[in-house]
Design a protein around this motif. Structure first.
Motif, PDB file in Angstrom:
ATOM      1  N   LYS A 288       0.825  -1.210   0.000  1.00 60.47           N
ATOM      2  CA  LYS A 288       0.000   0.000   0.000  1.00 60.47           C
ATOM      3  C   LYS A 288       0.862   1.264   0.000  1.00 60.47           C
ATOM      4  CE  LYS A 288      -4.094  -1.905   2.313  1.00 60.47           C
ATOM      5  NZ  LYS A 288      -4.961  -1.821   3.516  1.00 60.47           N
ATOM      6  N   ALA A 289       2.027   1.204   0.634  1.00 58.79           N
ATOM      7  CA  ALA A 289       2.909   2.367   0.710  1.00 58.79           C
ATOM      8  C   ALA A 289       3.812   2.505  -0.515  1.00 58.79           C
ATOM      9  CB  ALA A 289       3.761   2.287   1.967  1.00 58.79           C
ATOM     10  N   GLY A 290       3.752   1.523  -1.415  1.00 59.74           N
ATOM     11  CA  GLY A 290       4.642   1.550  -2.571  1.00 59.74           C
ATOM     12  C   GLY A 290       6.087   1.257  -2.208  1.00 59.74           C
ATOM     13  N   HIS A 291       6.262   0.433  -1.159  1.00 54.45           N
ATOM     14  CA  HIS A 291       7.591   0.132  -0.653  1.00 54.45           C
ATOM     15  C   HIS A 291       8.007  -1.312  -0.944  1.00 54.45           C
ATOM     16  CE1 HIS A 291       7.553   3.578   2.556  1.00 54.45           C
ATOM     17  NE2 HIS A 291       7.644   4.021   1.310  1.00 54.45           N
ATOM     18  N   VAL A 292       7.626  -1.828  -2.089  1.00 55.60           N
ATOM     19  CA  VAL A 292       8.054  -3.164  -2.505  1.00 55.60           C
ATOM     20  C   VAL A 292       9.186  -3.005  -3.507  1.00 55.60           C
ATOM     21  CG1 VAL A 292       7.376  -5.346  -3.555  1.00 55.60           C
ATOM     22  CG2 VAL A 292       5.738  -4.079  -2.143  1.00 55.60           C
ATOM     23  N   VAL A 293      10.332  -3.614  -3.215  1.00 57.63           N
ATOM     24  CA  VAL A 293      11.522  -3.449  -4.044  1.00 57.63           C
ATOM     25  C   VAL A 293      11.984  -4.817  -4.540  1.00 57.63           C
ATOM     26  CG1 VAL A 293      13.868  -2.544  -4.152  1.00 57.63           C
ATOM     27  CG2 VAL A 293      12.184  -1.468  -2.622  1.00 57.63           C
ATOM     28  N   SER A 294      12.083  -4.977  -5.860  1.00 57.40           N
ATOM     29  CA  SER A 294      12.623  -6.216  -6.433  1.00 57.40           C
ATOM     30  C   SER A 294      14.140  -6.114  -6.479  1.00 57.40           C
ATOM     31  CB  SER A 294      12.075  -6.435  -7.844  1.00 57.40           C
ATOM     32  OG  SER A 294      10.685  -6.661  -7.809  1.00 57.40           O
ATOM     33  N   ASN A 296      18.087  -8.438  -6.824  1.00 59.78           N
ATOM     34  CA  ASN A 296      18.746  -9.543  -7.525  1.00 59.78           C
ATOM     35  C   ASN A 296      18.919 -10.748  -6.600  1.00 59.78           C
ATOM     36  OD1 ASN A 296      20.470 -11.262  -8.918  1.00 59.78           O
ATOM     37  ND2 ASN A 296      21.772  -9.620  -9.682  1.00 59.78           N
ATOM     38  N   GLY A 297      18.225 -11.840  -6.913  1.00 57.85           N
ATOM     39  CA  GLY A 297      18.315 -13.034  -6.078  1.00 57.85           C
ATOM     40  C   GLY A 297      19.696 -13.654  -6.061  1.00 57.85           C
ATOM     41  N   SER A 298      20.458 -13.514  -7.145  1.00 54.39           N
ATOM     42  CA  SER A 298      21.796 -14.098  -7.168  1.00 54.39           C
ATOM     43  C   SER A 298      22.767 -13.327  -6.278  1.00 54.39           C
ATOM     44  CB  SER A 298      22.344 -14.155  -8.599  1.00 54.39           C
ATOM     45  OG  SER A 298      22.600 -12.867  -9.105  1.00 54.39           O
ATOM     46  N   VAL A 299      22.319 -12.190  -5.743  1.00 53.85           N
ATOM     47  CA  VAL A 299      23.094 -11.450  -4.740  1.00 53.85           C
ATOM     48  C   VAL A 299      22.456 -11.607  -3.361  1.00 53.85           C
ATOM     49  CG1 VAL A 299      23.882  -9.184  -3.987  1.00 53.85           C
ATOM     50  CG2 VAL A 299      23.920  -9.769  -6.416  1.00 53.85           C
ATOM     51  N   TRP A 300      21.190 -11.264  -3.237  1.00 53.37           N
ATOM     52  CA  TRP A 300      20.520 -11.213  -1.936  1.00 53.37           C
ATOM     53  C   TRP A 300      20.253 -12.601  -1.346  1.00 53.37           C
ATOM     54  CZ3 TRP A 300      17.761  -7.023   0.737  1.00 53.37           C
ATOM     55  CH2 TRP A 300      18.141  -5.751   0.290  1.00 53.37           C
ATOM     56  N   SER A 301      20.075 -13.611  -2.157  1.00 53.06           N
ATOM     57  CA  SER A 301      19.663 -14.931  -1.648  1.00 53.06           C
ATOM     58  C   SER A 301      20.815 -15.912  -1.556  1.00 53.06           C
ATOM     59  CB  SER A 301      18.560 -15.517  -2.545  1.00 53.06           C
ATOM     60  OG  SER A 301      17.390 -14.750  -2.428  1.00 53.06           O
ATOM     61  N   THR A 302      22.050 -15.417  -1.522  1.00 48.96           N
ATOM     62  CA  THR A 302      23.206 -16.292  -1.430  1.00 48.96           C
ATOM     63  C   THR A 302      23.753 -16.297  -0.002  1.00 48.96           C
ATOM     64  OG1 THR A 302      24.807 -14.552  -1.944  1.00 48.96           O
ATOM     65  CG2 THR A 302      23.766 -15.687  -3.806  1.00 48.96           C
ATOM     66  N   ARG A 303      24.855 -17.032   0.179  1.00 44.50           N
ATOM     67  CA  ARG A 303      25.521 -17.043   1.479  1.00 44.50           C
ATOM     68  C   ARG A 303      26.333 -15.777   1.707  1.00 44.50           C
ATOM     69  NH1 ARG A 303      26.256 -22.334   3.610  1.00 44.50           N
ATOM     70  NH2 ARG A 303      27.507 -21.360   5.243  1.00 44.50           N
ATOM     71  N   GLY A 304      26.695 -15.078   0.611  1.00 48.95           N
ATOM     72  CA  GLY A 304      27.273 -13.754   0.733  1.00 48.95           C
ATOM     73  C   GLY A 304      28.780 -13.677   0.776  1.00 48.95           C
ATOM     74  N   ALA A 305      29.278 -12.490   0.400  1.00 45.40           N
ATOM     75  CA  ALA A 305      30.701 -12.160   0.388  1.00 45.40           C
ATOM     76  C   ALA A 305      30.810 -10.650   0.190  1.00 45.40           C
ATOM     77  CB  ALA A 305      31.416 -12.942  -0.724  1.00 45.40           C
ATOM     78  N   PRO A 306      32.014 -10.091   0.268  1.00 48.15           N
ATOM     79  CA  PRO A 306      32.135  -8.630   0.314  1.00 48.15           C
ATOM     80  C   PRO A 306      31.566  -7.877  -0.886  1.00 48.15           C
ATOM     81  CG  PRO A 306      34.149  -9.632   1.098  1.00 48.15           C
ATOM     82  CD  PRO A 306      33.310 -10.739   0.552  1.00 48.15           C
ATOM     83  N   LEU A 307      31.808  -8.347  -2.099  1.00 43.08           N
ATOM     84  CA  LEU A 307      31.328  -7.613  -3.265  1.00 43.08           C
ATOM     85  C   LEU A 307      29.805  -7.634  -3.327  1.00 43.08           C
ATOM     86  CD1 LEU A 307      33.969  -8.780  -5.905  1.00 43.08           C
ATOM     87  CD2 LEU A 307      34.000  -6.733  -4.450  1.00 43.08           C
ATOM     88  N   ALA A 308      29.205  -8.758  -2.951  1.00 44.02           N
ATOM     89  CA  ALA A 308      27.747  -8.832  -2.879  1.00 44.02           C
ATOM     90  C   ALA A 308      27.218  -7.922  -1.774  1.00 44.02           C
ATOM     91  CB  ALA A 308      27.300 -10.273  -2.633  1.00 44.02           C
ATOM     92  N   ALA A 309      27.939  -7.841  -0.670  1.00 46.02           N
ATOM     93  CA  ALA A 309      27.507  -6.978   0.430  1.00 46.02           C
ATOM     94  C   ALA A 309      27.444  -5.520  -0.015  1.00 46.02           C
ATOM     95  CB  ALA A 309      28.458  -7.128   1.620  1.00 46.02           C
ATOM     96  N   ILE A 313      24.106  -3.108   0.199  1.00 43.54           N
ATOM     97  CA  ILE A 313      24.111  -1.773   0.819  1.00 43.54           C
ATOM     98  C   ILE A 313      23.597  -0.736  -0.173  1.00 43.54           C
ATOM     99  CG2 ILE A 313      25.574   0.076   1.714  1.00 43.54           C
ATOM    100  CD1 ILE A 313      27.376  -2.076   2.921  1.00 43.54           C
ATOM    101  N   ASP A 314      24.095  -0.792  -1.398  1.00 40.11           N
ATOM    102  CA  ASP A 314      23.669   0.178  -2.412  1.00 40.11           C
ATOM    103  C   ASP A 314      22.168   0.060  -2.682  1.00 40.11           C
ATOM    104  OD1 ASP A 314      26.236   1.127  -2.617  1.00 40.11           O
ATOM    105  OD2 ASP A 314      26.701   0.088  -4.483  1.00 40.11           O
ATOM    106  N   ASP A 315      21.656  -1.175  -2.750  1.00 37.83           N
ATOM    107  CA  ASP A 315      20.222  -1.388  -2.986  1.00 37.83           C
ATOM    108  C   ASP A 315      19.388  -0.781  -1.860  1.00 37.83           C
ATOM    109  OD1 ASP A 315      20.688  -2.735  -5.359  1.00 37.83           O
ATOM    110  OD2 ASP A 315      20.396  -4.736  -4.510  1.00 37.83           O
ATOM    111  N   LEU A 316      19.816  -1.025  -0.614  1.00 34.62           N
ATOM    112  CA  LEU A 316      19.080  -0.493   0.534  1.00 34.62           C
ATOM    113  C   LEU A 316      19.103   1.029   0.562  1.00 34.62           C
ATOM    114  CD1 LEU A 316      20.265  -3.072   3.208  1.00 34.62           C
ATOM    115  CD2 LEU A 316      17.881  -2.679   2.580  1.00 34.62           C
ATOM    116  N   VAL A 317      20.262   1.602   0.349  1.00 36.59           N
ATOM    117  CA  VAL A 317      20.389   3.059   0.372  1.00 36.59           C
ATOM    118  C   VAL A 317      19.552   3.685  -0.748  1.00 36.59           C
ATOM    119  CG1 VAL A 317      21.972   4.984   0.027  1.00 36.59           C
ATOM    120  CG2 VAL A 317      22.630   3.093   1.523  1.00 36.59           C
ATOM    121  N   LYS A 318      19.629   3.117  -1.945  1.00 39.11           N
ATOM    122  CA  LYS A 318      18.875   3.653  -3.078  1.00 39.11           C
ATOM    123  C   LYS A 318      17.377   3.630  -2.794  1.00 39.11           C
ATOM    124  CE  LYS A 318      18.047   2.968  -8.022  1.00 39.11           C
ATOM    125  NZ  LYS A 318      18.385   2.149  -9.223  1.00 39.11           N
TER     126      LYS A 318
END
Length: 323
Positions: A288-294, A296-309, A313-318
């Motif tokens: 309802k607030a228009g706060h749904v953000v798609s 990249n699953g190949s970044v967000w849904s992985t076990r993670g590492a520095p470049l993905a992190a 961060i950039d996605d959240l800030v944007k």
């Protein structure tokens, strides 16, 4: 809770502790060079002994020259450490390298899919070190260790991304570089905190069976927590796993001030598109607030590492500065 992915029984319960031990593993001192007699063979390369994520002691080159990675997390980690591998696998759920790393690995041979190496292709890469991620198939590990005994399992199911990354840094004998990378990450987090205000964020992977939310120490959740973000009550779990897929009746568990949604497959995208049209989804406050953000699953849904992190961060800030 189901483990995030690729979890199984090979690892000891104290795997996370063992990885910490690996970061302090002692090195085998190199033998000083001496004048060799004519016709004598060259001295063997210096080796170090490290403990991998299963608690196994592994002898690795003191200065690895030809590294093969079997997961995108290990690929991300070695690139962050300034190492270009000689063989890589495709990304999670795709038949190409992860898009966010593609420019950095142009021309690097593909030796298989995620955790599914083609042994002949690994042989062709002639590695002196194989980073095997959380590979648990003992038969495959045995085959890889015939190529090089320096085959290191770098992740345990309960390890967070920072711990796994430091283990890779140790295996490559680049702990000082790894510490600098993490210091840079901390500096970027501090900077991002000045750009955004804390918010309640729901982090969801949409599977063909429905949505699964991520616990706080799962990679993207960990990064969000570092940024000072909070999670909806149902997601406020201090673990590295994701929930079982939810039914339409339980969609309230994914609601929050913001909803970050990723998919990994075309079927997941199709399911998400169908659910978006349902009354239950449209009633979520983030919708309802228009706060749904798609994302990249190949970044967000992985076990993670520095470049993905950095991408998270950039996605959240944007998103949070635009909303």
């Amino acid at each position: 809770m189901a483990p995030l992915r690729r979890a199984g029984g090979l690892f000891a319960a104290a795997a996370a502790v063992l990885t910490v031990v690996a970061c302090g593993a002692s090195s085998t001192p190199a033998v000083p060079a001496t004048s060799a007699a004519p016709g004598a063979s060259a001295a063997a390369p210096a080796v170090r002994e490290v403990k991998d994520a299963t608690g196994t002691l592994i002898k690795v080159p003191a200065e690895p020259k030809r590294v093969v990675t079997l997961t995108q997390e290990d690929l991300d980690a070695v690139l962050a450490l300034g190492v270009t591998p000689v063989g890589i696998t495709n990304g999670q759920g795709i038949d190409t390298p992860p898009a966010y790393l593609a420019d950095r690995v142009k021309g690097v041979p593909i030796v298989g899919n995620l955790l599914q190496p083609v042994i002949d292709k690994v042989v062709e890469a002639a590695p002196d070190l194989i980073l095997a991620g959380d590979l648990q198939d003992q038969q495959v590990l045995d085959q890889l260790r015939k190529i090089t005994p320096a085959t290191v399992v770098t992740m345990a199911p309960t390890d967070d991304w920072k711990l796994s990354f430091m283990g890779v840094g140790n295996a490559l004998n680049k702990l000082d570089v790894a510490k600098k990378v993490m210091a840079d990450y901390d500096a970027r987090v501090a900077e991002a905190k000045t750009e955004v205000k804390p918010a309640e964020v729901s982090i969801v992977r949409w599977n063909p069976q429905g949505p699964s939310w991520m616990e706080k120490r799962q990679f993207a959740g960990f990064v969000a927590t570092d940024l000072g973000m909070t999670r909806p009550a149902a997601q406020d779990k201090d673990g590295t796993a994701h929930s079982m897929p939810l039914s339409l009746e339980a969609l309230s568990d994914i609601d929050g001030e913001w909803l970050f949604v990723s998919t990994l497959t075309a079927d997941g995208e199709k399911t998400l598109a169908e659910i978006r049209q349902t009354p239950a989804f449209k009633e979520l406050k983030a919708v309802k607030a228009g706060h749904v953000v798609s994302v990249n699953g190949s970044v967000w849904s992985t076990r993670g590492a520095p470049l993905a992190a950095a991408v998270v961060i950039d996605d959240l800030v944007k998103a949070l500065t635009a909303g």
